[in-house]
Motif scaffolding. Structure first.
Motif, PDB file in Angstrom:
ATOM      1  N   THR A 137       0.825  -1.209   0.000  1.00 25.88           N
ATOM      2  CA  THR A 137       0.000   0.000   0.000  1.00 25.88           C
ATOM      3  C   THR A 137       0.862   1.264   0.000  1.00 25.88           C
ATOM      4  N   SER A 138       2.186   1.106  -0.085  1.00 24.92           N
ATOM      5  CA  SER A 138       3.071   2.281  -0.116  1.00 24.92           C
ATOM      6  C   SER A 138       2.790   3.147  -1.343  1.00 24.92           C
ATOM      7  N   THR A 139       2.132   2.584  -2.353  1.00 24.69           N
ATOM      8  CA  THR A 139       1.720   3.365  -3.523  1.00 24.69           C
ATOM      9  C   THR A 139       0.923   4.603  -3.110  1.00 24.69           C
ATOM     10  N   VAL A 140       0.153   4.468  -2.025  1.00 25.19           N
ATOM     11  CA  VAL A 140      -0.733   5.572  -1.615  1.00 25.19           C
ATOM     12  C   VAL A 140       0.089   6.755  -1.079  1.00 25.19           C
ATOM     13  N   GLN A 141       1.284   6.469  -0.561  1.00 25.63           N
ATOM     14  CA  GLN A 141       2.184   7.580  -0.180  1.00 25.63           C
ATOM     15  C   GLN A 141       2.386   8.501  -1.374  1.00 25.63           C
ATOM     16  N   ILE A 142       2.762   7.899  -2.497  1.00 25.99           N
ATOM     17  CA  ILE A 142       3.078   8.693  -3.691  1.00 25.99           C
ATOM     18  C   ILE A 142       1.824   9.409  -4.193  1.00 25.99           C
ATOM     19  N   TYR A 181      -0.996  -7.440  -2.982  1.00 23.03           N
ATOM     20  CA  TYR A 181      -1.014  -8.734  -3.697  1.00 23.03           C
ATOM     21  C   TYR A 181       0.401  -9.198  -3.992  1.00 23.03           C
ATOM     22  N   ARG A 182       0.647 -10.478  -3.751  1.00 18.10           N
ATOM     23  CA  ARG A 182       1.949 -11.044  -4.124  1.00 18.10           C
ATOM     24  C   ARG A 182       1.761 -12.465  -4.607  1.00 18.10           C
ATOM     25  N   ARG A 183       2.680 -12.903  -5.490  1.00 16.85           N
ATOM     26  CA  ARG A 183       2.606 -14.273  -5.987  1.00 16.85           C
ATOM     27  C   ARG A 183       3.147 -15.238  -4.945  1.00 16.85           C
ATOM     28  N   ASN A 209      -3.883  -7.780   3.656  1.00 17.32           N
ATOM     29  CA  ASN A 209      -4.257  -6.395   3.990  1.00 17.32           C
ATOM     30  C   ASN A 209      -3.128  -5.665   4.717  1.00 17.32           C
ATOM     31  N   GLN A 210      -2.921  -4.434   4.317  1.00 16.98           N
ATOM     32  CA  GLN A 210      -1.910  -3.606   4.982  1.00 16.98           C
ATOM     33  C   GLN A 210      -2.523  -2.278   5.412  1.00 16.98           C
ATOM     34  N   VAL A 211      -1.843  -1.627   6.365  1.00 14.19           N
ATOM     35  CA  VAL A 211      -2.160  -0.222   6.647  1.00 14.19           C
ATOM     36  C   VAL A 211      -0.879   0.566   6.475  1.00 14.19           C
ATOM     37  N   GLU A 212      -0.929   1.482   5.543  1.00 12.53           N
ATOM     38  CA  GLU A 212       0.219   2.345   5.290  1.00 12.53           C
ATOM     39  C   GLU A 212       0.042   3.617   6.100  1.00 12.53           C
ATOM     40  N   GLY A 213       1.134   4.203   6.549  1.00 14.28           N
ATOM     41  CA  GLY A 213       1.039   5.491   7.233  1.00 14.28           C
ATOM     42  C   GLY A 213       2.079   6.438   6.668  1.00 14.28           C
ATOM     43  N   PHE A 249      16.375  -2.649   6.010  1.00 12.01           N
ATOM     44  CA  PHE A 249      16.494  -1.855   4.784  1.00 12.01           C
ATOM     45  C   PHE A 249      15.177  -1.851   4.014  1.00 12.01           C
ATOM     46  N   PHE A 250      14.712  -0.679   3.665  1.00 15.92           N
ATOM     47  CA  PHE A 250      13.661  -0.521   2.656  1.00 15.92           C
ATOM     48  C   PHE A 250      14.140   0.557   1.697  1.00 15.92           C
ATOM     49  N   PRO A 251      13.861   0.391   0.410  1.00 11.96           N
ATOM     50  CA  PRO A 251      14.390   1.365  -0.561  1.00 11.96           C
ATOM     51  C   PRO A 251      13.850   2.767  -0.340  1.00 11.96           C
ATOM     52  N   PHE A 252      12.626   2.862   0.210  1.00 12.82           N
ATOM     53  CA  PHE A 252      11.949   4.173   0.244  1.00 12.82           C
ATOM     54  C   PHE A 252      12.094   4.876   1.578  1.00 12.82           C
ATOM     55  N   THR A 253      12.821   4.290   2.525  1.00 13.65           N
ATOM     56  CA  THR A 253      13.075   4.978   3.794  1.00 13.65           C
ATOM     57  C   THR A 253      14.562   4.893   4.148  1.00 13.65           C
ATOM     58  N   GLU A 254      15.021   5.909   4.862  1.00 13.95           N
ATOM     59  CA  GLU A 254      16.421   5.939   5.300  1.00 13.95           C
ATOM     60  C   GLU A 254      16.541   6.857   6.513  1.00 13.95           C
ATOM     61  N   ALA A 299       5.947  -4.898  11.494  1.00 14.92           N
ATOM     62  CA  ALA A 299       5.787  -3.802  10.534  1.00 14.92           C
ATOM     63  C   ALA A 299       7.138  -3.325  10.035  1.00 14.92           C
ATOM     64  N   GLY A 300       7.097  -2.565   8.949  1.00 11.79           N
ATOM     65  CA  GLY A 300       8.283  -1.872   8.475  1.00 11.79           C
ATOM     66  C   GLY A 300       8.048  -0.379   8.604  1.00 11.79           C
ATOM     67  N   CYS A 301       9.134   0.379   8.794  1.00 12.95           N
ATOM     68  CA  CYS A 301       8.959   1.825   8.898  1.00 12.95           C
ATOM     69  C   CYS A 301      10.290   2.528   8.687  1.00 12.95           C
ATOM     70  N   GLY A 302      10.245   3.841   8.659  1.00 10.25           N
ATOM     71  CA  GLY A 302      11.477   4.586   8.536  1.00 10.25           C
ATOM     72  C   GLY A 302      11.201   6.035   8.174  1.00 10.25           C
ATOM     73  N   MET A 303      12.310   6.770   7.976  1.00 11.13           N
ATOM     74  CA  MET A 303      12.187   8.166   7.561  1.00 11.13           C
ATOM     75  C   MET A 303      12.187   8.213   6.029  1.00 11.13           C
ATOM     76  N   TYR A 337       7.983  10.561   8.035  1.00  6.08           N
ATOM     77  CA  TYR A 337       8.166   9.132   8.310  1.00  6.08           C
ATOM     78  C   TYR A 337       7.038   8.357   7.657  1.00  6.08           C
ATOM     79  N   ALA A 338       7.297   7.056   7.453  1.00  7.38           N
ATOM     80  CA  ALA A 338       6.288   6.178   6.852  1.00  7.38           C
ATOM     81  C   ALA A 338       6.334   4.850   7.586  1.00  7.38           C
ATOM     82  N   PHE A 339       5.194   4.153   7.571  1.00  5.14           N
ATOM     83  CA  PHE A 339       5.188   2.801   8.145  1.00  5.14           C
ATOM     84  C   PHE A 339       4.177   1.947   7.399  1.00  5.14           C
ATOM     85  N   GLY A 340       4.382   0.639   7.489  1.00  4.93           N
ATOM     86  CA  GLY A 340       3.429  -0.286   6.865  1.00  4.93           C
ATOM     87  C   GLY A 340       3.213  -1.489   7.757  1.00  4.93           C
TER      88      GLY A 340
END
Ligand code: DAH
Length: 338
Positions: free
Chosen positions: A170-175, A194-196, A208-212, A248-253, A273-277, A303-306
């Motif tokens: 759901t990180s798409t919703v950030q963008i 969705y994932r294979r 289901n995820q909750v993005e922040g 590590f996540f590509p979109f946070t550091e 969960a995952g999160c970061g700046m 910051y973002a979290f999922g």
């Protein structure tokens, strides 16, 4: 004649008051007010009266008719009311009814989602949304995820023939949110991802995820930690311990994984969960897409979290198998009713 009318009225009123039921009352109506009833017979006598006698007799006749009509009506109402309360005698009106249609209740995932939204709402987060079918730009490129990242592999992601895909997170919703609104931003975005993945006790191809996402001047890692910790303590209780493990996540550091430990969950550390700046590269992609400099990393930070909602539901309800959440077995669901 007036005396006769008064006598008739008194007799009739006594009869009506004593009528035991609707049938008796009907008979009295005919007897006194019918076309060949007592009143009609008396009024025939009007013809024999002198001109002087007639007005008084006419008046008495009308009064008698009105008095009898009113008495019949009120006796009728009284009999009906009596009948109703007799029918209710011995019935306990306070007894609960017999349900004929069983009552449903909200699915446990919906209940968890409602609580999640409530908690974040208290912190000032608004709800945001985005499409389940999205493009590579919103799912990967804008989130600083390079072309050779494993998540972009056809083995991992459902692609449509036109190159779009079922969003892998759901990180798409950030963008999408930052594209359409400037800072400050404070949103959560619950939704499907969705994932294979082979379906098993801990994996579903749709979950289901909750993005922040929170972006403003001066947002720090302390804000992220405080927010995530508050949310988890609200859900799992004040004795919950929360740990931020570098990741590590590509979109946070920097990036972190969030672990949780609580006596209610057996004291083990569990990954949640995952999160970061937010990485400045994400802001740069958003600025480029917007065609302005609204998200200038020199002026704002975020910051973002999922969270995995299914994972949270499994922990909260101690579920042995994630598939219970989508099988719609009433024996399972009924445990969460009420
Ligand atoms: N999108 C990540 C996933 O699906 C979860 C995540 C990690 C979301 C870090 C975030 C974040 O917003 O900052 O695994």
């Amino acid at each position: 004649m007036v005396d006769q009318l008064h006598a008739l009225r008194d007799a009739a009123l006594a009869d009506i008051a004593a009528a035991p039921d609707a049938a008796a009352l009907g008979a009295l109506r005919i007897k006194y007010l019918g076309r060949q009833g007592a009143l009609a017979t008396l009024s025939d006598g009007m013809k024999t009266l002198t001109k002087e006698e007639r007005p008084a007799a006419g008046k008495a006749l009308n009064e008698t008719r009105n008095a009898l009509t009113a008495a019949l009506e009120s006796r009728d109402a009284a009999l009906t009311a009596q009948g109703e309360s007799a029918a209710l005698a011995g019935v306990d009106l306070t007894l609960p009814g017999t349900p004929t249609v069983p009552l449903g209740s909200l699915h446990p995932m919906t209940q968890l989602l409602d609580r999640t939204v409530q908690i974040f709402r208290r912190l000032g987060f608004a709800l945001a949304d985005g499409p389940d079918i999205d493009d590579e730009f919103h799912c990967f490129d804008a989130l600083n995820t390079p072309a050779d990242h494993p998540a972009r592999n056809e083995q991992d992601t459902f692609y449509l023939p036109d190159g779009r895909l079922l969003r892998t997170h759901t990180s798409t919703v950030q963008i999408r949110t930052m594209e359409t609104q400037g800072p400050p931003v404070r949103i959560i975005a619950p939704g499907a991802a969705y994932r294979r993945d082979e379906t098993d006790a801990t994996h579903l191809a749709q979950f289901n995820q909750v993005e922040g996402l929170c972006v403003d001047a001066g947002v720090s890692l302390a804000d992220l930690k405080g927010t995530v910790e508050f949310f988890l303590k609200e859900l799992f209780g004040l004795q919950t311990k929360v740990r931020f493990r570098p990741h590590f996540f590509p979109f946070t550091e920097p990036s972190f994984e969030v672990d949780l430990q609580s006596p209610a969950l057996g004291g083990k550390w569990l990954e949640l969960a995952g999160c970061g700046m937010v990485d400045p590269a994400v802001f740069a992609a958003v600025n480029q897409s917007r065609g302005d400099d609204a998200y200038d990393p020199e002026k704002i930070s975020g910051y973002a979290f999922g969270f995995g909602l299914d994972r949270l539901a499994m922990l909260m309800a101690d579920l042995p198998d994630i598939r219970l959440l989508i099988e719609n077995d009433v024996r399972f669901l009924a445990q969460f009713a009420g």
